[in-house]
Motif scaffolding. Sequence first.
Motif: not given
Length: 216
Positions: A131-136, A144-147
Amino acid sequence: MHLRDVQNDVAPAVTDAFEEVFESLCPAGRAGGAGVTRIAERSAVLQEALLAEDRCPRLARRLLGTDVVYVGGDGVRHDGAVDWHRDGGHRALRLLEIVQFLEPLSSRTGALRIIPGTHRRGGSWDRFTPEMANPLRFLGMESAEVPAFAIESSPGDLVAFDPHSYRASFGGSAGRRQITTTYASVPESDEARQELSDYLLAGRSGLRDSGHLPGS
């Protein structure tokens, strides 16, 4: 922990010493970001400003609550964003990273962003790498939108955190500079001693391209 203005007395000298080390080690005209490992040991000024007992080591002991050992650090020039990452999958080794940024940084100009709670190991965050490697793809949002919490800092500040935390930097200009020093609790178990040994033996050349470098 964000300690404001505690390095104001040495901030100009730290910046000058950083530039002297990079001038001696980085080829002229080198493009892109770069990192110099163990930078604090390459300059008498940086040793005094960062490694003297009344500076970062004292802070590390107070925050970790134990005796500590210095395990290195980096001087880094960043160009562009640094995406989400965390350092290692250690289960027993306790680390503290202390960073001094050499430019004023806001949430829009490359300030360090940390997701609170992600330093915890042995839980759900250890399985969150895709998830963190590819949040989109996995979260439906740009990186940059990840809280996260943005630590807006000035050159005289120190920022201390557990490097197992997920962190990133977005929106900053080219050539952003930082110096990190990293400390480990003196290991009390065989597992912690082995993890510390592995950490110290990991490939750490004197000069490398910046990417997911400590403190970034």
